[in-house]
Design an enzyme around this catalytic site. Structure first.
Site, PDB file in Angstrom:
ATOM      1  CB  CYS A 199      -0.954  -0.013   1.186  1.00 35.77           C
ATOM      2  SG  CYS A 199      -1.845  -1.578   1.291  1.00 35.77           S
TER       3      CYS A 199
ATOM      4  CG  HIS B 220      -2.177   4.333   5.182  1.00 38.47           C
ATOM      5  ND1 HIS B 220      -2.161   4.207   3.806  1.00 38.47           N
ATOM      6  CD2 HIS B 220      -2.291   3.060   5.654  1.00 38.47           C
ATOM      7  CE1 HIS B 220      -2.267   2.929   3.462  1.00 38.47           C
ATOM      8  NE2 HIS B 220      -2.349   2.211   4.563  1.00 38.47           N
TER       9      HIS B 220
ATOM     10  CG  HIS C  81      -6.553   0.676   1.359  1.00 42.69           C
ATOM     11  ND1 HIS C  81      -5.609   1.327   0.590  1.00 42.69           N
ATOM     12  CD2 HIS C  81      -5.848  -0.076   2.242  1.00 42.69           C
ATOM     13  CE1 HIS C  81      -4.412   0.994   0.986  1.00 42.69           C
ATOM     14  NE2 HIS C  81      -4.510   0.137   1.993  1.00 42.69           N
TER      15      HIS C  81
END
Lengths: 352, 86, 396
Positions: free
Chosen positions: C157, C290, C325
């Site tokens: 990620c 994040h 996400h």
């Protein structure tokens, strides 16, 4: 900028985990069209609690990385950069199959968790408690080259003094089947000539893991130096590979005559190897080959660099890799590699 | 389902699911901690055990936070299975 | 290494819009793009909410102007083309130009449809040549005409943040004059089921930085930024949107998937970024966190922010409740969102948030803020394998 190789390790089809092994009496025709690695005792490197759930590539990658680090005599490195084109395919395959077999239910997490491409680099950081820079490159046949370029840039900029850099890819049965059914694998009955004289299509598949501890300063333990790396995304014209080579050597202040040996990444596919074989023919320099030792895989340049470094260290070229016996001093080796006539690269490595 | 029977089965199922090659069922003390000390399992193993219970006993743990107490030992796992299986 | 790194173009496609304009509209109206699964074929269609790009592959093909590419390549191509157009680049070959993409699962969206049948010999349709990570990069680079320096990064990620970081380093080292950097990931059964086995998916709309958060919503998309050197910007007489002034990558070295309680890797990454930017932490006006909405990440990240900012955390929010996400693309999508924030003097709030996290003294922005001058913005992305990256963007 030149960087120094201070330690290296390689897990490959042959017994390259033994530092003294040097391809004596190896046949020039590989014994099969699929070359699996000769593994070390993995639990000598990987803790039992980790090893129980690690897949093939993780075992290869982690142990080669730790093996290399051990040889430096230090427990830590400043940065870790890994190249892997296929990543953790065994874990990916496991998870995909269970999705299909169980209709997306009652799936277990371990194989998913470990399927991400940066798991080798991540596990190396975890096991060495290395909080530094940690990158993974996944660009097909140039994955290792870009890992190396990044590592060299870190050293040049003073962001790190030592970098653990490696390339690893695995060959597992489903992958072999995918390559085979796509027509990429050499038929066993055609595997009857050395790869540099091959008259049939298809390559010998392989796998392996090669790691290097590189630094920006020469030390007593420095074995060789990497003078330069070039990754070529695309060749647009016939003569372009030669032009790239000339430009590459110019950047390194080298002339063609300064190259003692060329290490050619021909794979045994008579069709796809045409360009790389023509190219080294026109160079007219002593040329050796390596993919009959390690097989074709996307990070085979790692194996080639390991081999070239050992050739420079021992100052001799094993007979099994070169059609005409080599004699003379070995100063600069030029590795030229490709995958299926795409993604060409050069690595120049020199004696210290 | 008898608790003792479940304990016996769980021991070999845990070894298989978590690939604990060096461990034999007779070496696992039913009351010893599974996580941290004892067998030294971690959070990834906890997720594996959640699937194990569902697959082998039809017992579903919806909230991973409950898992800590349920997986304290093989005994607590077996008790949970017996109490919750249909 | 005296050149600055200019961002001269951006391109984006995600659940909240197919381009910059649509994206900005959704953000400024605080409209989420997360909803029911529509295109992805999965048994979990009704179990989870996702940030899916609204178009089918056929529709994306029309937008991209190409045929016979998988969803990953289509998304990447659309965003890359927009970035180049936004940057005003007409002749790609007039300068040393690179392309750095990133992805976690690449061609999986296509491979997984064929996998079982292929190995049961029910089909011979082979996906091996489109499956691997570098292939969509090759395809996109080939179409947009970049072949000088082309590579693919995959660090879960944090991937696209690392693509930005590498691009900036290459420009500063005079290896390239300009570089298109970013990332792409399409939704797949593989990732949806994978995250489900970790029990970190929320069945409802995710609540980043909320005390009662249950997990994340997966998303898909792509975003790219065009980075150029001082000289290149001067040559083409253009205005930059912002500068990349700071970047840092560090490893948590704690666990394969979970972050350490104190968020040590995150702390180190932010510290490194501030050092490169040569600014003190007090200069950061806003953090695009994040903030996935998982219990572990938001706690760990929140504590790390409090540590580095010495308990005076600047305004921060997570925009993952808008887009989901998006895995490898996340850092690039959020970089573009950060640029939009800076350009429009706006902070897009955390959505779905109501309860304060007990372990944090700071709270995220929960209502949209306008007329805020953002000189320096930090954007953080953390991935599996302990990979932690932080970027800093500054007004020119």
């Amino acid at each position: 900028m030149e960087v120094y190789i201070n330690a290296l390790s390689c897990i490959s089809h042959h017994n390259t985990i033994d530092d003294d092994f040097f391809f004596e009496d190896i046949p020039s025709i590989p014994t099969s069209n699929s070359l699996q690695v000769t593994a070390p005792v993995y639990k000598d490197y990987i803790p039992a609690n980790t090893i129980r759930r690690t897949s093939h590539i993780l075992k290869m990658g982690i142990s080669a990385g730790l093996m290399c680090l051990r040889k430096t005599g230090k427990e830590q490195t400043d940065a870790i950069v890994v190249g892997t084109a296929m990543g953790c395919f065994e874990d990916t395959d496991k998870f995909l199959r269970s999705i299909g077999d169980n209709n997306e239910s009652m799936l277990t997490p371990t194989s998913f968790i470990q399927s991400t491409h940066n798991t080798v680099a991540g596990q190396l950081a975890l096991l060495t408690k290395c909080h530094g820079y940690n990158f993974t490159y996944v660009h097909q046949n140039l994955s290792f080259e870009y890992a190396l370029l990044d590592a060299m840039l870190l050293l040049k900029d003073g962001e790190a003094e030592t970098v653990l850099v490696g390339g690893v890819d695995e060959l597992i049965p489903p992958l072999f089947e995918l390559f085979d059914r796509a027509g990429h694998i050499k038929k066993t009955e055609n595997n009857n000539e050395p790869i540099w004289k091959s008259k049939s299509k298809g390559f010998i598949a392989g796998e392996g893991s090669a790691f290097f501890s590189i630094g920006n300063k020469s030390t007593d333990s420095s074995i060789a130096k990497i003078k330069g790396v070039k990754a070529i995304q695309k060749l647009n014209t016939e003569g372009e590979l030669s032009d790239h080579c000339t430009a590459f050597l110019n950047e390194l202040n080298l002339k063609k005559e300064d190259i003692s040996l060329v290490l050619n990444g021909a794979s045994g596919d008579s069709e796809k190897d045409k360009r790389i074989l023509n190219f080294t023919d026109t160079l007219n320099l002593p040329t050796a080959y390596f993919k009959h030792l390690c097989g074709e895989y996307f990070t085979s340049s790692g194996f080639a660099l390991w081999l070239a470094t050992n050739i420079l260290k021992k100052q001799r070229v094993p007979d099994s890799i070169i059609p005409t016996k080599f004699s003379g001093a070995l100063k600069n080796i030029l590795i030229v590699n490709h995958y299926q006539d795409q993604h060409y690269s050069f690595i120049c490595v020199s004696a210290c | 389902m008898e608790v003792q029977e479940v304990i016996k089965n769980l021991k070999s199922q845990i070894i298989e699911q978590l690939n604990l090659e060096e461990v034999k069922p007779e070496n696992i003390d039913a009351n010893a901690p599974l996580f941290g000390d004892g067998l030294g399992l971690d959070s990834i193993d906890a997720l594996e055990l959640i699937v194990l219970l569902e697959k082998n006993y039809g017992v579903k743990i919806k909230d991973p936070k409950e898992a800590k107490a349920i997986f304290a030992s093989v005994q607590t796992m077996a008790d949970y299975v017996v109490a919750n299986s249909k | 290494m005296s050149t600055r790194v200019h961002i001269t173009g951006i391109g984006i496609i995600s659940a909240i819009g197919n381009n910059i304009e649509e994206t900005f509209l959704s953000l400024s109206e605080c409209k989420t793009g997360i909803g029911k699964i529509n295109h992805l074929s999965t048994i979990h269609k009704n179990d989870f909410l996702v940030g899916e790009v609204k178009q089918s592959n056929e529709e994306l093909s029309k937008i991209a102007g190409v045929k016979n590419y998988n969803r990953t390549t289509l998304l990447g191509l659309i965003a890359a083309k927009e970035a180049l157009q936004n940057s005003g680049i007409k002749n790609i070959k007039e300068a040393r130009t690179g392309f750095i993409s990133s992805t976690t699962v690449a061609g999986m969206c296509h491979s997984e449809l064929l996998y079982k049948d292929f190995f049961e010999n029910k089909t011979n349709e082979n996906f091996i040549d489109s499956h691997f990570s570098g292939v969509s990069t090759d395809d996109i680079a080939g179409i947009i005409g970049i072949d000088e320096y082309v590579t693919t990064i995959s660090t879960a990620c944090s991937s696209a943040a690392n693509a930005v970081m590498l691009g900036a380093r290459l420009i500063k080292n005079n290896i390239l004059d300009r570089v298109v950097v970013g990332g792409v990931d399409a939704l797949s059964k593989f990732t949806l089921n994978g995250f489900n086995t970790l029990m970190i998916l929320d069945t409802e709309w995710c609540k980043p930085f909320d005390e009662n958060r249950k997990g994340l919503n997966l998303g898909e998309g792509a975003a790219f930024l065009v980075l150029e050197s001082d000289e290149q910007v001067k040559k083409s007489n253009k205005k930059s949107l912002a500068l990349v002034t700071g970047y840092g990558n560090a490893n948590d070295a704690f666990h394969q998937t979970a972050s350490s309680v104190e968020g040590y890797g995150a702390f180190l990454a932010m510290q490194a970024a501030l050092k490169v930017a040569s600014i003190s932490h007090q200069k950061i006006d806003y953090i695009n966190a994040h903030g996935t909405g998982t219990p572990n990440n938001d706690s760990s990240e929140g504590i790390a922010m409090q540590t580095i900012f010495e308990n005076k955390v600047p305004k921060f929010s997570s925009t993952k409740a808008y887009t989901g996400h998006t895995l490898a693309a996340a850092a690039a999508i959020e970089a573009v969102i950060s640029i939009l924030s800076m350009q429009n003097n706006m902070i897009f709030p955390c959505l779905n948030r109501s309860a304060q996290m007990h372990e944090l003294t700071s709270s995220p922005v929960s209502v949209i803020e306008k007329n805020v001058n953002l000189e320096h913005v930090m954007s953080n992305s953390f991935g599996f394998g302990g990979n932690c990256s932080s970027l800093i963007f500054s007004k020119n």
